[in-house]
Enzyme design. Structure first.
Site, mmCIF file in Angstrom:
data_model
loop_
_atom_site.group_PDB
_atom_site.id
_atom_site.type_symbol
_atom_site.label_atom_id
_atom_site.label_comp_id
_atom_site.label_asym_id
_atom_site.label_seq_id
_atom_site.Cartn_x
_atom_site.Cartn_y
_atom_site.Cartn_z
ATOM 1 N N THR A 29 0.971 -1.105 -0.089
ATOM 2 C CA THR A 29 -0.230 0.103 -0.141
ATOM 3 C C THR A 29 0.896 1.338 -0.125
ATOM 4 O OG1 THR A 29 -0.185 -0.457 2.496
ATOM 5 C CG2 THR A 29 -1.916 -1.204 1.262
ATOM 6 N N HIS A 81 7.301 1.080 7.289
ATOM 7 C CA HIS A 81 7.684 2.005 8.187
ATOM 8 C C HIS A 81 8.129 1.299 9.488
ATOM 9 C CE1 HIS A 81 3.910 1.229 10.114
ATOM 10 N NE2 HIS A 81 3.135 1.614 9.148
ATOM 11 N N HIS A 101 6.134 -1.775 10.752
ATOM 12 C CA HIS A 101 6.269 -3.060 9.825
ATOM 13 C C HIS A 101 7.427 -3.863 10.044
ATOM 14 C CE1 HIS A 101 3.495 -0.589 6.685
ATOM 15 N NE2 HIS A 101 2.885 -1.367 7.326
ATOM 16 N N LYS A 145 -8.944 -1.062 10.438
ATOM 17 C CA LYS A 145 -9.591 0.200 9.741
ATOM 18 C C LYS A 145 -10.974 0.315 10.084
ATOM 19 C CE LYS A 145 -5.643 0.396 7.469
ATOM 20 N NZ LYS A 145 -5.091 -0.594 8.270
ATOM 21 N N ARG A 177 -10.446 0.863 2.631
ATOM 22 C CA ARG A 177 -9.177 1.733 2.203
ATOM 23 C C ARG A 177 -9.319 2.202 0.695
ATOM 24 N NH1 ARG A 177 -4.219 0.154 4.022
ATOM 25 N NH2 ARG A 177 -4.010 -1.761 5.156
ATOM 26 N N GLN A 205 -6.940 -14.356 1.673
ATOM 27 C CA GLN A 205 -5.528 -14.449 2.527
ATOM 28 C C GLN A 205 -5.359 -16.037 2.677
ATOM 29 O OE1 GLN A 205 -4.666 -11.797 5.507
ATOM 30 N NE2 GLN A 205 -3.360 -13.196 6.695
ATOM 31 N N ASP A 222 -3.207 -8.650 14.813
ATOM 32 C CA ASP A 222 -4.309 -8.254 14.000
ATOM 33 C C ASP A 222 -4.822 -9.381 12.718
ATOM 34 O OD1 ASP A 222 -2.321 -7.421 12.409
ATOM 35 O OD2 ASP A 222 -3.284 -5.437 11.956
ATOM 36 N N LYS A 247 -0.123 2.425 18.733
ATOM 37 C CA LYS A 247 0.788 2.163 17.559
ATOM 38 C C LYS A 247 1.903 2.913 17.562
ATOM 39 C CE LYS A 247 -2.046 -0.756 14.756
ATOM 40 N NZ LYS A 247 -2.511 -1.009 13.251
ATOM 41 N N LYS A 266 4.675 6.569 14.263
ATOM 42 C CA LYS A 266 4.284 7.666 13.655
ATOM 43 C C LYS A 266 4.684 8.918 14.400
ATOM 44 C CE LYS A 266 0.811 5.955 10.704
ATOM 45 N NZ LYS A 266 0.047 6.148 9.711
ATOM 46 N N THR A 267 4.557 10.002 13.613
ATOM 47 C CA THR A 267 5.143 11.220 14.370
ATOM 48 C C THR A 267 4.144 12.293 13.890
ATOM 49 O OG1 THR A 267 6.587 12.088 12.787
ATOM 50 C CG2 THR A 267 7.466 10.738 14.424
#
Length: 409
Positions: free
Chosen positions: A42, A47, A50, A84, A88, A173, A194, A229, A232-233
């Site tokens: 995606t 990041h 992951h 989510k 998406r 999946q 998850d 999580k 992230k910033t």
């Protein structure tokens, strides 16, 4: 005696759930196991959050097992509803394919994917050209709608609405695992906690359709002690790609984790022996900063190599010393002519990815969070001109620890 990789992962706090704990430990002890982890492309980079999956692959490959990195060129066209609150956004197949190529090149830096010690595959190869009616008859018949609706990833979406498109994701999946079992004798699927419902779906499908052994294992997501999580910033995700997040910014992100998160990050994001992890985690007061510096250095070394980690460490230390050496600081080179008439500070901060928007930049300035050349800025309407540069260099400080240099030529 050599430790079973299952016990290594357990000791370091990776493992959360296992479908058949005893059997998984046994096969990891007695054979070279082909296992897979899926990456939906995606974005064109992983990041920090992951990277837990990559660390697991590295531990497993080091122990002699064979990773299969599955890139979701097919599943990314549908979108995983897990975690989510909204559907998406749809991406073109061209964007997805380009992202998959970039991700494969990235992961190949950390895990050998040469076709023998490790394998890279794309589920677009079997999902994009499926015959829908045959798929429903052969695979869909094994899934109970009632049971699927009890899965957490679907339950959390029922109020807002779950599209039929996303409802297919679990089946797709699960089918991936069946394909990998048939093509490569893959026995084990790994994923974040998850993914538990999706993983169980694949394990049960293989056992039901092919009567073959299949197992699933989930590991914890990278979260803070408060359950949020990580990765992230204010300016967005902390990327592994150094053109998106510099080695210095990656180093600083880990250097600034909360005291309560140090042990967890040392366990999951470094290969330091557990005795050293426990020793560092036990430090108290200002001493814990030593542990944070080691964490930041070790993780930056894994991601970008020792040379970049040393540069990032030296730059971080220099910024808190009298010299303010700026050679290794994150730097953006700009054309001198851009500043002849001046650039609005809000626009510049956003352009340099120090803030995500002009609105965020304005709030930060009003809160006293921005300094230029060591002078606190209070006017959001300020224009940055050539007069502010010293030796063609301008140093911007955000908050207490984030620095960025603009060089002009």
């Amino acid at each position: 005696m050599k430790k079973n990789v299952y016990d290594i992962l357990l000791e370091r706090g990776f493992i959360e759930q296992a479908t058949h704990e005893k059997e998984i430990r046994e096969i990891l002890e007695n054979e070279s196991v082909k296992f897979y982890i899926g990456f939906d492309p995606t974005a064109d980079s992983l990041h920090v959050g992951h990277f837990i999956q990559v660390m697991v692959m590295m531990h497993m490959q080091k122990a002699g097992h064979v990773p299969i990195a599955l890139f979701g060129g097919g599943t990314a066209m549908v979108g995983d509803p897990t975690g989510k609150t909204d559907m998406r956004k749809m991406m073109t197949s061209e964007t997805i394919d380009n992202n998959a190529i970039a991700m494969k090149e990235q992961i190949n830096k950390y895990v050998t994917l040469d076709g023998e010690k490790g394998i890279a595959v794309n589920n677009a190869d079997w999902l994009r050209n499926l015959n829908y009616i045959e798929f429903l008859r052969d695979v869909g018949k094994h899934f109970s709608v009632n049971r699927m609706l009890t899965a957490e990833c679907f339950k959390s979406r029922m109020e807002k609405g779950l599209s039929f498109l996303e409802f297919n994701y679990m089946i797709m999946q699960s089918y991936d695992f069946l394909e990998l079992s048939r093509r490569y004798n893959c026995k084990l699927e790994l994923g974040g906690n998850d993914q538990w419902s999706n993983i169980i779906g694949g394990v049960e499908l293989i056992r039901r359709v092919d009567s073959k052994p299949a197992y699933g294992l989930t590991f914890k997501l990278l979260t803070t002690s408060e359950g949020k999580k990580m990765g992230k910033t204010e300016a967005g995700a902390v990327w592994i790609d150094k053109s998106k997040t510099s080695p210095y910014d990656l180093y600083q992100y880990l250097r600034n984790v909360a005291d309560a998160d140090v042990r967890n990050c040392l366990c999951l994001l470094t290969f330091l022996p557990m005795e050293k992890v426990e020793r560092l985690s036990a430090l108290e007061g200002s001493e814990i900063n030593k542990a944070k510096e080691i964490l930041a250095f070790e993780f930056t070394k894994i991601v970008h190599g020792e040379e970049e980690a040393i540069k990032a460490q030296e730059a971080a230390k220099a910024l808190f010393s009298a010299g303010n050496k700026s050679d290794n600081m994150p730097t953006t080179e700009m054309d001198k002519s851009s500043f002849k008439e001046g650039i609005g500070l809000l626009s510049l901060l956003t352009q340099l990815n120090l803030t995500a928007s002009n609105g965020e930049a304005r709030r930060l300035i009003k809160q006293g969070g921005i300094s230029i050349q060591d002078k606190k800025i209070t006017d959001p309407q300020m224009t940055v001109t050539l007069e502010l540069f010293e030796n063609d260099s301008l140093i911007i400080k955000k908050g207490k620890k984030t620095y960025h240099q603009v060089k002009i030529s």
